[in-house]
Design a protein around this motif. Structure first.
Motif, PDB file in Angstrom:
ATOM      1  N   PRO A   8      -1.615   8.746  11.126  1.00  0.00           N
ATOM      2  CA  PRO A   8      -3.035   8.379  11.209  1.00  0.00           C
ATOM      3  C   PRO A   8      -3.462   7.448  10.075  1.00  0.00           C
ATOM      4  O   PRO A   8      -2.914   7.493   8.968  1.00  0.00           O
ATOM      5  CB  PRO A   8      -3.746   9.732  11.122  1.00  0.00           C
ATOM      6  N   ALA A   9      -4.443   6.623  10.347  1.00  0.00           N
ATOM      7  CA  ALA A   9      -4.919   5.646   9.363  1.00  0.00           C
ATOM      8  C   ALA A   9      -5.404   6.309   8.087  1.00  0.00           C
ATOM      9  O   ALA A   9      -5.326   5.714   7.003  1.00  0.00           O
ATOM     10  CB  ALA A   9      -6.035   4.800   9.976  1.00  0.00           C
ATOM     11  N   ASP A  10      -5.898   7.543   8.196  1.00  0.00           N
ATOM     12  CA  ASP A  10      -6.414   8.212   7.002  1.00  0.00           C
ATOM     13  C   ASP A  10      -5.305   8.749   6.096  1.00  0.00           C
ATOM     14  O   ASP A  10      -5.585   9.386   5.081  1.00  0.00           O
ATOM     15  CB  ASP A  10      -7.387   9.336   7.381  1.00  0.00           C
ATOM     16  N   HIS A  11      -4.047   8.459   6.438  1.00  0.00           N
ATOM     17  CA  HIS A  11      -2.932   8.822   5.553  1.00  0.00           C
ATOM     18  C   HIS A  11      -2.673   7.758   4.490  1.00  0.00           C
ATOM     19  O   HIS A  11      -1.752   7.899   3.680  1.00  0.00           O
ATOM     20  CB  HIS A  11      -1.656   9.070   6.368  1.00  0.00           C
ATOM     21  N   LEU A  12      -3.475   6.692   4.493  1.00  0.00           N
ATOM     22  CA  LEU A  12      -3.398   5.689   3.431  1.00  0.00           C
ATOM     23  C   LEU A  12      -3.865   6.325   2.124  1.00  0.00           C
ATOM     24  O   LEU A  12      -4.923   6.958   2.073  1.00  0.00           O
ATOM     25  CB  LEU A  12      -4.292   4.506   3.783  1.00  0.00           C
ATOM     26  N   LEU A  13      -3.082   6.171   1.062  1.00  0.00           N
ATOM     27  CA  LEU A  13      -3.449   6.701  -0.256  1.00  0.00           C
ATOM     28  C   LEU A  13      -4.097   5.589  -1.062  1.00  0.00           C
ATOM     29  O   LEU A  13      -3.494   4.546  -1.302  1.00  0.00           O
ATOM     30  CB  LEU A  13      -2.208   7.228  -0.980  1.00  0.00           C
ATOM     31  N   GLY A  14      -5.350   5.809  -1.481  1.00  0.00           N
ATOM     32  CA  GLY A  14      -6.079   4.761  -2.172  1.00  0.00           C
ATOM     33  C   GLY A  14      -6.493   3.673  -1.197  1.00  0.00           C
ATOM     34  O   GLY A  14      -6.669   3.912   0.000  1.00  0.00           O
ATOM     35  N   GLY A  15      -6.614   2.444  -1.703  1.00  0.00           N
ATOM     36  CA  GLY A  15      -7.048   1.337  -0.852  1.00  0.00           C
ATOM     37  C   GLY A  15      -5.901   0.469  -0.406  1.00  0.00           C
ATOM     38  O   GLY A  15      -4.789   0.536  -0.948  1.00  0.00           O
ATOM     39  N   ARG A  16      -6.163  -0.356   0.584  1.00  0.00           N
ATOM     40  CA  ARG A  16      -5.155  -1.319   1.025  1.00  0.00           C
ATOM     41  C   ARG A  16      -4.859  -2.302  -0.104  1.00  0.00           C
ATOM     42  O   ARG A  16      -5.738  -2.754  -0.823  1.00  0.00           O
ATOM     43  CB  ARG A  16      -5.663  -2.072   2.250  1.00  0.00           C
ATOM     44  N   GLY A  17      -3.574  -2.585  -0.291  1.00  0.00           N
ATOM     45  CA  GLY A  17      -3.159  -3.521  -1.329  1.00  0.00           C
ATOM     46  C   GLY A  17      -3.097  -2.939  -2.724  1.00  0.00           C
ATOM     47  O   GLY A  17      -2.840  -3.665  -3.689  1.00  0.00           O
ATOM     48  N   GLU A  18      -3.315  -1.629  -2.848  1.00  0.00           N
ATOM     49  CA  GLU A  18      -3.290  -1.003  -4.180  1.00  0.00           C
ATOM     50  C   GLU A  18      -1.954  -0.347  -4.514  1.00  0.00           C
ATOM     51  O   GLU A  18      -1.856   0.404  -5.471  1.00  0.00           O
ATOM     52  CB  GLU A  18      -4.405   0.043  -4.280  1.00  0.00           C
ATOM     53  N   SER A  37       0.847  -1.191   0.000  1.00  0.00           N
ATOM     54  CA  SER A  37       0.000   0.000   0.000  1.00  0.00           C
ATOM     55  C   SER A  37       0.879   1.236   0.000  1.00  0.00           C
ATOM     56  O   SER A  37       2.081   1.171   0.273  1.00  0.00           O
ATOM     57  CB  SER A  37      -0.914   0.016   1.231  1.00  0.00           C
ATOM     58  N   MET A  38       0.262   2.376  -0.313  1.00  0.00           N
ATOM     59  CA  MET A  38       0.944   3.666  -0.274  1.00  0.00           C
ATOM     60  C   MET A  38       0.439   4.468   0.926  1.00  0.00           C
ATOM     61  O   MET A  38      -0.771   4.587   1.133  1.00  0.00           O
ATOM     62  CB  MET A  38       0.673   4.457  -1.561  1.00  0.00           C
ATOM     63  N   ILE A  39       1.374   5.014   1.696  1.00  0.00           N
ATOM     64  CA  ILE A  39       1.027   5.799   2.872  1.00  0.00           C
ATOM     65  C   ILE A  39       1.765   7.134   2.812  1.00  0.00           C
ATOM     66  O   ILE A  39       2.957   7.183   2.503  1.00  0.00           O
ATOM     67  CB  ILE A  39       1.382   5.042   4.164  1.00  0.00           C
ATOM     68  N   LEU A  40       1.045   8.214   3.103  1.00  0.00           N
ATOM     69  CA  LEU A  40       1.625   9.560   3.100  1.00  0.00           C
ATOM     70  C   LEU A  40       2.208   9.850   4.479  1.00  0.00           C
ATOM     71  O   LEU A  40       1.505   9.800   5.490  1.00  0.00           O
ATOM     72  CB  LEU A  40       0.556  10.593   2.749  1.00  0.00           C
ATOM     73  N   VAL A  41       3.511  10.163   4.491  1.00  0.00           N
ATOM     74  CA  VAL A  41       4.208  10.433   5.751  1.00  0.00           C
ATOM     75  C   VAL A  41       4.721  11.870   5.741  1.00  0.00           C
ATOM     76  O   VAL A  41       5.627  12.201   4.963  1.00  0.00           O
ATOM     77  CB  VAL A  41       5.383   9.457   5.967  1.00  0.00           C
ATOM     78  N   PRO A  42       4.157  12.748   6.569  1.00  0.00           N
ATOM     79  CA  PRO A  42       4.641  14.137   6.611  1.00  0.00           C
ATOM     80  C   PRO A  42       6.082  14.200   7.111  1.00  0.00           C
ATOM     81  O   PRO A  42       6.481  13.429   8.002  1.00  0.00           O
ATOM     82  CB  PRO A  42       3.690  14.815   7.607  1.00  0.00           C
ATOM     83  N   MET A  43       6.878  15.093   6.543  1.00  0.00           N
ATOM     84  CA  MET A  43       8.233  15.305   7.041  1.00  0.00           C
ATOM     85  C   MET A  43       8.128  15.811   8.481  1.00  0.00           C
ATOM     86  O   MET A  43       7.220  16.554   8.836  1.00  0.00           O
ATOM     87  CB  MET A  43       8.971  16.316   6.172  1.00  0.00           C
ATOM     88  N   GLY A  44       9.083  15.398   9.295  1.00  0.00           N
ATOM     89  CA  GLY A  44       9.063  15.794  10.692  1.00  0.00           C
ATOM     90  C   GLY A  44       8.329  14.829  11.589  1.00  0.00           C
ATOM     91  O   GLY A  44       8.326  14.997  12.818  1.00  0.00           O
ATOM     92  N   THR A  45       7.698  13.801  11.020  1.00  0.00           N
ATOM     93  CA  THR A  45       7.027  12.796  11.841  1.00  0.00           C
ATOM     94  C   THR A  45       8.073  12.054  12.670  1.00  0.00           C
ATOM     95  O   THR A  45       9.094  11.617  12.137  1.00  0.00           O
ATOM     96  CB  THR A  45       6.261  11.799  10.957  1.00  0.00           C
ATOM     97  N   PRO A  46       7.876  11.920  13.973  1.00  0.00           N
ATOM     98  CA  PRO A  46       8.859  11.217  14.801  1.00  0.00           C
ATOM     99  C   PRO A  46       9.184   9.828  14.261  1.00  0.00           C
ATOM    100  O   PRO A  46       8.294   9.075  13.864  1.00  0.00           O
ATOM    101  CB  PRO A  46       8.153  11.130  16.166  1.00  0.00           C
TER     102      PRO A  46
END
Length: 399
Positions: free
Chosen positions: A221-231, A184-193
């Motif tokens: 957060p879970a809503d940082h998932l881009l698209g669906g799981r497994g995509e 899956s693709m997940i969005l991670v903001p810079m500065g995240t611990p």
């Protein structure tokens, strides 16, 4: 009304020659803050002249230029490694990806600012110690813990991470799923611990903004998932397909610049009583470069027309990825040869261009993978008794 793309091409070329080329040494400076200041100044000038965000949709604040028109512009933008950021096209691949898959909140936080040039993206897929030609081996994991994803792993060649607002990270989230549905693709903001940039990895002696990064219990957060799981694979392909067309057009721009420098040198320099342009062996360099550029250009434009018609054009993209990278290397190599010892120095742009050209045979898939992919697809058609008619594609596109 969108200006005619041929007029914009000419404006871009003038801007490159008058504004960007003279400042390239400043933008290559080890003084990062100074380099960024010059880039920002030139981007503002480009915006003021209406030379901004050509391929982004109008609803995102871009020019809304059709795909094929943008492809022709990308050929000129490619003449300088800095031009993408200056003309607001650096973010286009990620903007296209977000436009397809981002949630409403993700669009507001990332997509709109990307198109406006207010923030920059980065993309983390490849990993040290893992064969990137087979992405199913990716080891970085993300586990859902309550309402947060917890990410662990290491990535490298995360280009532009030092100037990015966030990184799109490809992670293994479905360990029991088939290989191509496990990520899956997940969005991670810079500065995240826990998200740390470990080093900038020089490539053939150039600090080109490629970073190795560690993800140590990174919680988003879970809503940082881009698209669906497994995509993850599907999203990656949607991002990389048009991106390879853009790469190849920019390579043509680099080759054009090297060709110009070579031909100008042949006219200006004399040896053994006559201009270098009169030497038959050096005329061979002109011929070989001319035909390679033009052949690759037609291959690339054909692939772009296939994409524009709605085809995934996997065979055509595989062909141009390999042919384009080889062409770029060959043309720059001949230009260096014509310049002699000066071509090996940084007194011309050729030395830096040459080193970047070697990257082209590896990133977005090494040559060997694309060669194998093309051959398999073509041979499958023959196995079915269909064959491969080189004129068939043209007929389909013109119908």
């Amino acid at each position: 009304m969108t200006p005619v793309w041929t007029d914009i091409r000419q404006q871009l070329r003038v801007f490159l020659e008058q504004e960007i080329y003279p400042r390239e040494p400043l933008m290559q400076s080890a003084d990062h803050d100074r380099a960024e200041a010059v880039l920002a100044e030139l981007a503002q000038k480009a915006k003021a002249q209406g030379l901004w965000a050509f391929g982004h949709p109008r609803e995102l604040g871009g020019m809304g230029m059709p795909f094929m028109e943008y492809v022709y512009l990308n050929e000129v933008i490619g003449r300088s490694e800095f031009a993408q950021r200056i003309f607001g096209t650096y973010t286009l691949q990620d903007s296209m990806m977000l436009d397809l898959y981002a949630s409403t909140a993700q669009r507001e936080k990332y997509l709109m600012p990307l198109a406006a040039g207010e923030i920059n993206p980065s993309f983390a897929m490849t990993e040290p110690g893992v064969s990137s030609s087979d992405p199913t081996q990716i080891e970085t994991t993300a586990v859902l813990d309550g309402d947060h994803w917890v990410i662990n792993g290491r990535k490298w060649f995360t280009t532009g991470a030092n100037i990015a607002a966030y990184t799109t990270v490809m992670c293994r989230t479905e360990p029991d799923a088939p290989a191509h549905s496990a990520f899956s693709m997940i969005l991670v903001p810079m500065g995240t611990p826990g998200y740390r940039l470990l080093r900038e990895t020089p490539v053939l002696g150039i600090n080109g903004g490629h970073f190795e990064a560690e993800y140590d219990n990174v919680r988003v957060p879970a809503d940082h998932l881009l698209g669906g799981r497994g995509e993850g694979f599907l999203i990656a392909q949607k991002r990389l397909g048009p991106g390879r067309i853009f790469h190849c057009m920019r390579w043509l721009g680099q080759a054009q610049r090297a060709f110009d420098l070579m031909c100008e040198r042949l006219q200006q320099r004399r040896a053994f009583g006559s201009p270098l342009a009169d030497k038959q062996l050096l005329q061979q360099h002109v011929f070989d470069s001319f035909q390679e550029i033009q052949a690759c250009r037609q291959l690339t434009l054909h692939a772009a027309r296939c994409i524009d018609s709605g085809d995934d054009a996997r065979v055509e993209i595989a062909a141009i990825k390999v042919a384009g990278a080889r062409m770029l290397h060959n043309v720059i190599d001949r230009a260096i040869q014509v310049h002699g010892a000066e071509g090996l120095t940084d007194d011309t742009p050729l030395s830096r261009m040459y080193r970047h050209a070697r990257e082209a045979r590896i990133y977005d898939g090494p040559d060997e993978v694309h060669i194998q992919s093309l051959a398999k697809r073509v041979l499958k058609r023959y196995a079915r008794g269909e064959g491969w008619d080189f004129g068939e594609r043209d007929a389909e596109l013109m119908s």
